[in-house]
Design a protein around this motif. Sequence first.
Motif, PDB file in Angstrom:
ATOM      1  N   ASP A   1       0.831  -1.200   0.000  1.00 30.67           N
ATOM      2  CA  ASP A   1       0.000   0.000   0.000  1.00 30.67           C
ATOM      3  C   ASP A   1       0.870   1.256   0.000  1.00 30.67           C
ATOM      4  OD1 ASP A   1      -2.338   1.455   0.020  1.00 30.67           O
ATOM      5  OD2 ASP A   1      -2.883   0.958   2.079  1.00 30.67           O
ATOM      6  N   TYR A   2       0.238   2.386  -0.281  1.00 31.07           N
ATOM      7  CA  TYR A   2       0.870   3.695  -0.184  1.00 31.07           C
ATOM      8  C   TYR A   2       1.182   4.009   1.279  1.00 31.07           C
ATOM      9  CZ  TYR A   2      -0.934   4.341  -4.902  1.00 31.07           C
ATOM     10  OH  TYR A   2      -1.209   4.192  -6.236  1.00 31.07           O
ATOM     11  N   LEU A   3       2.245   4.778   1.498  1.00 37.85           N
ATOM     12  CA  LEU A   3       2.623   5.177   2.852  1.00 37.85           C
ATOM     13  C   LEU A   3       2.055   6.560   3.181  1.00 37.85           C
ATOM     14  CD1 LEU A   3       6.266   3.854   2.925  1.00 37.85           C
ATOM     15  CD2 LEU A   3       4.209   2.865   3.965  1.00 37.85           C
ATOM     16  N   PRO A   4       1.814   6.834   4.456  1.00 39.08           N
ATOM     17  CA  PRO A   4       1.227   8.117   4.861  1.00 39.08           C
ATOM     18  C   PRO A   4       1.999   9.332   4.340  1.00 39.08           C
ATOM     19  CG  PRO A   4       1.215   6.585   6.709  1.00 39.08           C
ATOM     20  CD  PRO A   4       1.961   5.915   5.602  1.00 39.08           C
ATOM     21  N   THR A   5       3.330   9.295   4.404  1.00 38.50           N
ATOM     22  CA  THR A   5       4.102  10.458   3.934  1.00 38.50           C
ATOM     23  C   THR A   5       3.928  10.678   2.435  1.00 38.50           C
ATOM     24  OG1 THR A   5       5.976   8.922   3.974  1.00 38.50           O
ATOM     25  CG2 THR A   5       5.883  10.584   5.718  1.00 38.50           C
ATOM     26  N   PHE A   6       3.814   9.591   1.669  1.00 38.01           N
ATOM     27  CA  PHE A   6       3.587   9.764   0.231  1.00 38.01           C
ATOM     28  C   PHE A   6       2.183  10.287  -0.045  1.00 38.01           C
ATOM     29  CE2 PHE A   6       1.647   8.265  -3.648  1.00 38.01           C
ATOM     30  CZ  PHE A   6       2.438   8.933  -4.573  1.00 38.01           C
ATOM     31  N   VAL A   7       1.196   9.692   0.593  1.00 37.26           N
ATOM     32  CA  VAL A   7      -0.182  10.153   0.388  1.00 37.26           C
ATOM     33  C   VAL A   7      -0.261  11.648   0.669  1.00 37.26           C
ATOM     34  CG1 VAL A   7      -2.561   9.988   1.257  1.00 37.26           C
ATOM     35  CG2 VAL A   7      -1.196   7.912   0.921  1.00 37.26           C
ATOM     36  N   ASN A   8       0.440  12.068   1.712  1.00 38.45           N
ATOM     37  CA  ASN A   8       0.353  13.467   2.114  1.00 38.45           C
ATOM     38  C   ASN A   8       1.031  14.400   1.113  1.00 38.45           C
ATOM     39  OD1 ASN A   8      -0.734  15.073   4.297  1.00 38.45           O
ATOM     40  ND2 ASN A   8       1.385  15.722   4.647  1.00 38.45           N
TER      41      ASN A   8
ATOM     42  N   ALA B   1     -10.201  18.715   6.947  1.00 33.83           N
ATOM     43  CA  ALA B   1     -10.779  19.353   5.758  1.00 33.83           C
ATOM     44  C   ALA B   1     -12.129  19.947   6.112  1.00 33.83           C
ATOM     45  CB  ALA B   1     -10.941  18.321   4.638  1.00 33.83           C
ATOM     46  N   ALA B   2     -12.346  21.169   5.693  1.00 30.98           N
ATOM     47  CA  ALA B   2     -13.637  21.823   5.953  1.00 30.98           C
ATOM     48  C   ALA B   2     -13.868  22.845   4.859  1.00 30.98           C
ATOM     49  CB  ALA B   2     -13.651  22.493   7.328  1.00 30.98           C
ATOM     50  N   GLY B   3     -14.984  22.701   4.145  1.00 28.52           N
ATOM     51  CA  GLY B   3     -15.301  23.642   3.078  1.00 28.52           C
ATOM     52  C   GLY B   3     -14.176  23.741   2.073  1.00 28.52           C
ATOM     53  N   PRO B   4     -13.674  24.913   1.783  1.00 28.45           N
ATOM     54  CA  PRO B   4     -12.653  25.092   0.745  1.00 28.45           C
ATOM     55  C   PRO B   4     -11.247  24.764   1.240  1.00 28.45           C
ATOM     56  CG  PRO B   4     -13.196  27.210   1.712  1.00 28.45           C
ATOM     57  CD  PRO B   4     -14.100  26.207   2.388  1.00 28.45           C
ATOM     58  N   PHE B   5     -11.115  24.306   2.456  1.00 26.66           N
ATOM     59  CA  PHE B   5      -9.884  24.308   3.209  1.00 26.66           C
ATOM     60  C   PHE B   5      -9.447  22.900   3.559  1.00 26.66           C
ATOM     61  CE2 PHE B   5      -8.248  24.496   7.618  1.00 26.66           C
ATOM     62  CZ  PHE B   5      -7.133  25.295   7.436  1.00 26.66           C
ATOM     63  N   ASN B   6      -8.177  22.563   3.346  1.00 22.74           N
ATOM     64  CA  ASN B   6      -7.658  21.241   3.688  1.00 22.74           C
ATOM     65  C   ASN B   6      -6.207  21.364   4.132  1.00 22.74           C
ATOM     66  OD1 ASN B   6      -7.337  18.458   3.918  1.00 22.74           O
ATOM     67  ND2 ASN B   6      -6.908  18.163   1.735  1.00 22.74           N
ATOM     68  N   VAL B   7      -5.896  20.837   5.339  1.00 23.18           N
ATOM     69  CA  VAL B   7      -4.500  20.807   5.803  1.00 23.18           C
ATOM     70  C   VAL B   7      -4.200  19.421   6.357  1.00 23.18           C
ATOM     71  CG1 VAL B   7      -4.179  23.254   6.350  1.00 23.18           C
ATOM     72  CG2 VAL B   7      -5.189  21.731   8.066  1.00 23.18           C
ATOM     73  N   SER B   8      -2.951  18.985   6.212  1.00 20.61           N
ATOM     74  CA  SER B   8      -2.586  17.682   6.751  1.00 20.61           C
ATOM     75  C   SER B   8      -1.078  17.589   6.940  1.00 20.61           C
ATOM     76  CB  SER B   8      -3.071  16.555   5.825  1.00 20.61           C
ATOM     77  OG  SER B   8      -2.589  16.751   4.519  1.00 20.61           O
ATOM     78  N   ALA B   9      -0.698  16.669   7.823  1.00 19.31           N
ATOM     79  CA  ALA B   9       0.719  16.444   8.103  1.00 19.31           C
ATOM     80  C   ALA B   9       0.955  14.942   8.223  1.00 19.31           C
ATOM     81  CB  ALA B   9       1.124  17.140   9.395  1.00 19.31           C
ATOM     82  N   ALA B  10       2.190  14.523   7.936  1.00 17.85           N
ATOM     83  CA  ALA B  10       2.518  13.099   8.035  1.00 17.85           C
ATOM     84  C   ALA B  10       3.958  12.934   8.484  1.00 17.85           C
ATOM     85  CB  ALA B  10       2.310  12.408   6.686  1.00 17.85           C
ATOM     86  N   TYR B  11       4.208  11.762   9.058  1.00 23.56           N
ATOM     87  CA  TYR B  11       5.547  11.426   9.525  1.00 23.56           C
ATOM     88  C   TYR B  11       5.799   9.956   9.215  1.00 23.56           C
ATOM     89  CZ  TYR B  11       9.347  10.216  12.704  1.00 23.56           C
ATOM     90  OH  TYR B  11      10.533   9.755  13.223  1.00 23.56           O
TER      91      TYR B  11
END
Lengths: 340, 340, 340
Positions: C112-119, C192-202
């Motif tokens: 599967d894909y890894l979290p850091t790549f997905v991010n 994610a909310a409305g027009p806005f999306n933020v995320s972090a991965a390690y």
Amino acid sequence: MKKSLIALAALTAFAGAASAQSSVTIFGIVDLAARSVSNGSAGSLKTLSPNGQSSSRLGFRGVEDLGGGMTAGFWLEGDLAADTGNATGMTWTRRATVSLNGGFGEVRMGRDYLPTFVNISTYDMFSYQGVSTISNLRNTFLASGGATTGVRANNTVSYFLPAMGGLYGQVTVAAGEAVQGNKHEGFRLGYAAGPFNVSAAYGKTDKFGTAIDDLKTVNFGGSYKLGFMTVQASYEKSDYSTTNQKLASAGVQVPVGAGTFKVNYIKASGSADTLSATLLGAGYVYDLSKRTSLGVGYGRVANGGNATLGAKYTASGNGPAGIKGGETSTGYDFSINHKF
Amino acid sequence: MKKSLIALAALTAFAGAASAQSSVTIFGIVDLAARSVSNGSAGSLKTLSPNGQSSSRLGFRGVEDLGGGMTAGFWLEGDLAADTGNATGMTWTRRATVSLNGGFGEVRMGRDYLPTFVNISTYDMFSYQGVSTISNLRNTFLASGGATTGVRANNTVSYFLPAMGGLYGQVTVAAGEAVQGNKHEGFRLGYAAGPFNVSAAYGKTDKFGTAIDDLKTVNFGGSYKLGFMTVQASYEKSDYSTTNQKLASAGVQVPVGAGTFKVNYIKASGSADTLSATLLGAGYVYDLSKRTSLGVGYGRVANGGNATLGAKYTASGNGPAGIKGGETSTGYDFSINHKF
Amino acid sequence: MKKSLIALAALTAFAGAASAQSSVTIFGIVDLAARSVSNGSAGSLKTLSPNGQSSSRLGFRGVEDLGGGMTAGFWLEGDLAADTGNATGMTWTRRATVSLNGGFGEVRMGRDYLPTFVNISTYDMFSYQGVSTISNLRNTFLASGGATTGVRANNTVSYFLPAMGGLYGQVTVAAGEAVQGNKHEGFRLGYAAGPFNVSAAYGKTDKFGTAIDDLKTVNFGGSYKLGFMTVQASYEKSDYSTTNQKLASAGVQVPVGAGTFKVNYIKASGSADTLSATLLGAGYVYDLSKRTSLGVGYGRVANGGNATLGAKYTASGNGPAGIKGGETSTGYDFSINHKF
């Protein structure tokens, strides 16, 4: 018969995201032949081979209606050696393309058949496979010259004419990507009307192997339906530097009972004795249905050259190695061919 | 549950060329097991393995109605190592066949299972996979003798009996195609009635490896449904020249809650100490649905021989290399098995 | 648009064993780009490449309703180099997983894909492919360090959060199976909310290659829909021992006519000059339908270092080999992208 996967407007409520324009088709052929090939002094070999009446294959293809008379489509198709479970791995090297179609014709990109191959195989009653096919004598100069373009090429971009009366045609170029023997340009033009079909093709593979010359192939052929039977013939010449081969074929197929009897004769004459040979091929195909048939095949190849030389040609590649110049190769088989 | 691709007469208007008799089914299993295997002095290894409750696989198959009680069909099925994304490439080496069926029985050609394998695996409650299966002790003499015919063979032609009361059977021959260890002949005969099933099989692989003798395998087994539980047992003997192995198995499976508890015991005794071992296997499978289940498995292999010898047998092939004679291999896993 | 194979309760009478809960979908993309890449003093090369607007691929996936709000599912997806007919063989190395879903979230196992790549790929407007993508500068330390975990990993077990307002996230571990560079642990968290999306991965790949340190990657990004246009940005740092690379990206996409214009700028700065470079990428995608689009792409990579060093970065991997430090790589292409 192919199975459209779904794409039924009436079922959208059930099928969720499936749109009315979508369709994917799974298709293929499983063909297995119990075969015996005798190759002169090299002896004989019994095999189960995946190419009695046609090549075994597996594929996926689909068409999308873009509106305004345009469609987009894809085609993925690979060889399927059912005798070994395709142990070398499933590829889509028979054809892997994406297309745009419209009133302008078709633009197609990917790995695809070349115009010269499409043309010569059209007039082979044995689907370019088995013990009776012209393929057994046709030299594509893969081994000796390094060309990879006898049948298909990677990296092609093609343009196909739209329907214009009986006229049809295509132009194909293949990017070489800096690999010798890959770069190719070719075209095909034909005319079909009623019982009658004629076409010609030309292809050029850029300087390849250690040859300083391009490999050039030209061929043409025709078929005519004479009431109950069909006659056809073709001619091809391939040459580079001082090496060449000329191939002439003539064949006839006649309905017999619930099946079809086919016979052809091929004569290859080349710049060397080892490029010369003749093939007499015959077969009978009995249709159990539109999709499934039984077949018997026979082929006899008489090689040119003499016994101090290795001969090139055999009645299918499934015989024992080591046939010599001047020797004959004889093959016969019994096959089941099932299309899906 | 398998998905018939289409083949619905009622939908012909939508599906275009699909005929009422046609069907192609996509089928498979994704099975992944979090597993730990301890191999004596070689230590232990944790893996994600693609074979907890059964082999992961992907396939296509179809049947065509030829009329008059006859059908034609094809079957393509390959291994699917989901833990690595099947990095070695998709093949159809589990099975790749074409068949004709009718009142006469079935004629089948291609790469297929052999009668002796079908027979022995019928009485393995663990689907010939995982930490508890008879497969962990069964020697097919692939490595030592060169036979390729322990489970399947290329180039087979088989005949299966039609339904005749409870009697069933098959005869299978595989063309060697001049490759040592490939040529095989075998048959199987069985009888099933009510809760009761017994069968026997025999197979012979022609002179293989450096052995002057053929490899001969004979096995038989039976199962009986005793109300809520099923008991089964099998016996196999394989030998060539002075090498042989005898395998005896006994097992029982009992419904427990929404699942099934299984336990078996296998004893292998061979012509050499390194061919001898015992296996105690146990597992519990909990059904989330008819297609999806969770499982836990346990297996303990006690090898014959002594520490100066390399041992042959482990509780699945997913442990560390280097186990020695006389040592034990213990494996356990937790698995998800999803059929489609 | 995907084609559900069947699974229609209303059709059970026709489809036989198909259950109402079953579905298998065949899906994929055929993307082919006519591309030219100029790599400084190494010259230029024209190719047909299978990754203009996104990676070409082929897959099968399915979902089963287990009742009680639970589902089981599988996903098999592999690369599809249509330019060569995928000559190296069909695999499912893009993704091969089995999942259980419910109110608790999702448990998933397989490759599967890894979290850091997905991010990081979420904030790449060019789908991690082609001449303009951040992938052209991103160093996953595969070659130099031995990590195999830049994009995906074998043997993963993941847990995904259930829907909880806009919060989403996953934890993933990959068993190393005693192979250096394979063992990995990582997680991702976003909102994610409305027009806005933020995320972090390690993510952390255990001691790999000859390095005594783990490879650690952290990244974060965000996007915002400003009326007609979308802006996005990301940052990533990867390091092991004294080697590291920092990647900063910013991009914007704007609808223009029936298509979308995209432009981004990426800056890589590393512990060595050869790990530093900049990329200016731009593209226009014209939608013929929801499934089919034409695209033009442009990318210009300026490498750090000097001409005595080999440079690492180019505008796609389809150019000629041999670019040197300090040189620029420029690529442009025209592509057809067809989803099915």
